[in-house]
Design a protein around this motif. Structure first.
Motif, PDB file in Angstrom:
ATOM      1  N   UNK A  91       6.137  -0.145   9.135  1.00 58.01           N
ATOM      2  CA  UNK A  91       5.375   0.956   8.524  1.00 58.01           C
ATOM      3  C   UNK A  91       5.017   1.971   9.604  1.00 58.01           C
TER       4      UNK A  91
ATOM      5  N   UNK B 273       3.999   9.433   8.966  1.00 56.75           N
ATOM      6  CA  UNK B 273       4.812  10.645   8.956  1.00 56.75           C
ATOM      7  C   UNK B 273       4.447  11.534  10.144  1.00 56.75           C
TER       8      UNK B 273
ATOM      9  N   UNK C 106       0.745  10.301   5.167  1.00 55.07           N
ATOM     10  CA  UNK C 106       1.766   9.536   4.454  1.00 55.07           C
ATOM     11  C   UNK C 106       2.424   8.545   5.423  1.00 55.07           C
ATOM     12  N   UNK C 107       3.026   7.510   4.842  1.00 53.91           N
ATOM     13  CA  UNK C 107       3.719   6.509   5.646  1.00 53.91           C
ATOM     14  C   UNK C 107       5.131   6.288   5.118  1.00 53.91           C
ATOM     15  N   UNK C 108       6.021   5.945   6.032  1.00 54.87           N
ATOM     16  CA  UNK C 108       7.373   5.542   5.653  1.00 54.87           C
ATOM     17  C   UNK C 108       7.583   4.111   6.140  1.00 54.87           C
ATOM     18  N   UNK C 109       8.519   3.440   5.528  1.00 53.60           N
ATOM     19  CA  UNK C 109       8.834   2.077   5.918  1.00 53.60           C
ATOM     20  C   UNK C 109      10.300   2.018   6.319  1.00 53.60           C
TER      21      UNK C 109
ATOM     22  N   UNK D 250       9.279  19.020  -7.224  1.00 52.14           N
ATOM     23  CA  UNK D 250       9.435  18.000  -8.259  1.00 52.14           C
ATOM     24  C   UNK D 250       8.431  18.209  -9.388  1.00 52.14           C
TER      25      UNK D 250
ATOM     26  N   UNK E 245       0.863  -1.183   0.000  1.00 51.98           N
ATOM     27  CA  UNK E 245       0.000   0.000   0.000  1.00 51.98           C
ATOM     28  C   UNK E 245       0.896   1.227   0.000  1.00 51.98           C
ATOM     29  N   UNK E 246       0.332   2.359  -0.402  1.00 56.04           N
ATOM     30  CA  UNK E 246       1.136   3.550  -0.651  1.00 56.04           C
ATOM     31  C   UNK E 246       2.075   3.882   0.509  1.00 56.04           C
ATOM     32  N   UNK E 247       3.356   4.026   0.160  1.00 53.54           N
ATOM     33  CA  UNK E 247       4.398   4.305   1.143  1.00 53.54           C
ATOM     34  C   UNK E 247       5.360   5.319   0.544  1.00 53.54           C
ATOM     35  N   UNK E 248       5.675   6.345   1.305  1.00 57.07           N
ATOM     36  CA  UNK E 248       6.480   7.444   0.754  1.00 57.07           C
ATOM     37  C   UNK E 248       7.956   7.111   0.673  1.00 57.07           C
ATOM     38  N   UNK E 249       8.465   6.356   1.644  1.00 51.32           N
ATOM     39  CA  UNK E 249       9.907   6.103   1.712  1.00 51.32           C
ATOM     40  C   UNK E 249      10.161   4.669   2.146  1.00 51.32           C
TER      41      UNK E 249
ATOM     42  N   UNK F   7       7.702  17.542  -3.012  1.00 50.60           N
ATOM     43  CA  UNK F   7       6.875  17.079  -4.125  1.00 50.60           C
ATOM     44  C   UNK F   7       6.467  18.245  -5.014  1.00 50.60           C
TER      45      UNK F   7
ATOM     46  N   UNK G  63      12.867   6.666  -2.554  1.00 47.27           N
ATOM     47  CA  UNK G  63      11.583   7.371  -2.595  1.00 47.27           C
ATOM     48  C   UNK G  63      11.329   7.860  -4.016  1.00 47.27           C
ATOM     49  N   UNK G  64      10.091   8.233  -4.306  1.00 49.66           N
ATOM     50  CA  UNK G  64       9.748   8.785  -5.611  1.00 49.66           C
ATOM     51  C   UNK G  64       9.928  10.301  -5.559  1.00 49.66           C
ATOM     52  N   UNK G  65      10.227  10.899  -6.728  1.00 50.02           N
ATOM     53  CA  UNK G  65      10.374  12.360  -6.757  1.00 50.02           C
ATOM     54  C   UNK G  65       9.067  13.039  -6.372  1.00 50.02           C
ATOM     55  N   UNK G  66       7.944  12.418  -6.695  1.00 52.38           N
ATOM     56  CA  UNK G  66       6.640  12.911  -6.237  1.00 52.38           C
ATOM     57  C   UNK G  66       5.708  11.720  -6.095  1.00 52.38           C
ATOM     58  N   UNK G  67       4.853  11.762  -5.088  1.00 51.05           N
ATOM     59  CA  UNK G  67       3.937  10.652  -4.855  1.00 51.05           C
ATOM     60  C   UNK G  67       4.609   9.495  -4.122  1.00 51.05           C
ATOM     61  N   UNK G  68       3.831   8.447  -3.915  1.00 50.82           N
ATOM     62  CA  UNK G  68       4.292   7.308  -3.125  1.00 50.82           C
ATOM     63  C   UNK G  68       4.705   6.131  -4.005  1.00 50.82           C
TER      64      UNK G  68
ATOM     65  N   UNK H  24       7.824  16.967   2.963  1.00 47.99           N
ATOM     66  CA  UNK H  24       7.515  16.171   1.771  1.00 47.99           C
ATOM     67  C   UNK H  24       6.613  16.963   0.811  1.00 47.99           C
TER      68      UNK H  24
END
Lengths: 233, 93
Positions: B11, B14, B3-6, B29, A72-76, B26, A215-220, B22
């Protein structure tokens, strides 16, 4: 055939038995070690019947240290030195990324290093990317630009038309070294064109590297599997 | 939306400060992508893209041969070198 039987007070017996087939040449004698081994050690022989406890040498070149599966969506996605074996055991580490699908169509994958102050965002992370045969330079970014074109995220039902796969090698984690990365990647861009990228990145700082972030430059990152390996020399 | 980080397979949501940072990153970007989109459109993803470099050079050679850059262009180092290769390896008629 003879055996040594040890009867438990509960009634059942544990026994040591002679082999099914007779010794081929001569009598076989084993001499037990005179003390216990350490946890997780195995009993081994020196070839002359003398038994001792020892560890099993891991000859695998790629030693898996950690795996992160994103569903599921994850930023980093971070790998840090809290993982056993990271990042002071091997000279080279590798991260494989498979099936990465970005949340937002057409954005690029990036990486940064951690040091003792946390994530490093100084403009000292230099990248050169060769993509489909052309060279692109990113001389003073605050991150490693791992690819030039954005990754597509087109799919239809269970069919995945666009995603990203690659392997990244990391070097020079120790203090007084300049952390470096190189990679080979193949992916579909937002136009579903095949995109092959090889890149190299270095830093101009010599702080100890204590972790890696993707990470993505934008989005997850919507889906993907990230596996960290130490490469035994 | 949070948002979430891993981190090492764990998990974690933020913090507010991480969300703000962020957001800024973004936004930058997206701005950069918009500013540079024409480069990708011209070379890769546009409805009309540049021909491959060998094809562009061949077009240039033909224009010089046709005199569109003047006769002096035919005495240039590049033209002479390319023409010598073409003459040595003629296209079958």
């Amino acid at each position: 055939m003879s055996k040594i039987s040890l009867k438990h007070s509960g009634g059942n017996v544990v026994s040591l038995n002679s082999p099914t087939n007779a010794p081929s040449a001569a009598d076989v004698a084993f001499k037990l070690p005179n003390q216990d081994g350490s946890a997780n050690e195995f009993l081994k022989t020196d070839g002359s019947g003398n038994l001792s406890f020892g560890t099993v040498t891991n000859n695998n070149t790629f030693v898996k240290l950690s795996k992160t599966t994103i569903t599921s969506n994850t930023s980093q996605v971070d790998f840090t030195n809290s993982i056993t074996g990271a990042f002071d055991t091997y000279k080279t580490y590798a991260v494989t990324i498979t099936g990465l699908v970005p949340q937002n169509d057409d954005y690029t994958l990036r990486a940064r290093k951690f040091d003792s102050n946390g994530i490093y965002t100084g403009a000292e992370q230099h990248t050169r990317v060769v993509e489909n045969g052309s060279l692109y330079s990113y001389p003073s970014d605050d991150n490693f630009v791992l690819i030039r074109q954005g990754i597509g995220n087109n799919s239809s039902g269970s069919e995945i038309y666009e995603n990203f796969n690659g392997i990244f090698y990391f070097f020079n984690f120790a203090a007084n070294n300049r952390f470096s990365v190189m990679s080979n990647c193949v992916y579909k861009n937002a136009s579903s064109d095949t995109t092959f990228t090889t890149m190299g990145g270095t830093t101009n700082v010599t702080t100890e590297t204590t972790g890696i972030r993707f990470y993505m430059s934008s989005g997850d990152i919507s889906t993907g599997e990230f596996t960290l390996y130490g490469i035994a020399s | 939306m949070t948002r979430y980080k891993n981190i090492n397979s764990e998990r974690i949501a933020f913090t507010a400060a991480e969300e703000t940072a962020r957001d800024t990153e973004e936004k930058a970007a997206v701005t950069e992508k918009t500013a540079n989109q024409y480069r990708f459109d011209r070379t890769i993803s546009g409805t009309k893209t540049y021909p491959q470099i060998p094809e562009q050079l061949d077009q240039l050679f033909k224009d010089i041969t046709a005199g569109k850059f003047g006769d002096d262009a035919k005495t240039g180092e590049w033209y002479i070198a390319i023409k010598a290769v073409k003459d040595a390896n003629p296209k079958p008629s």
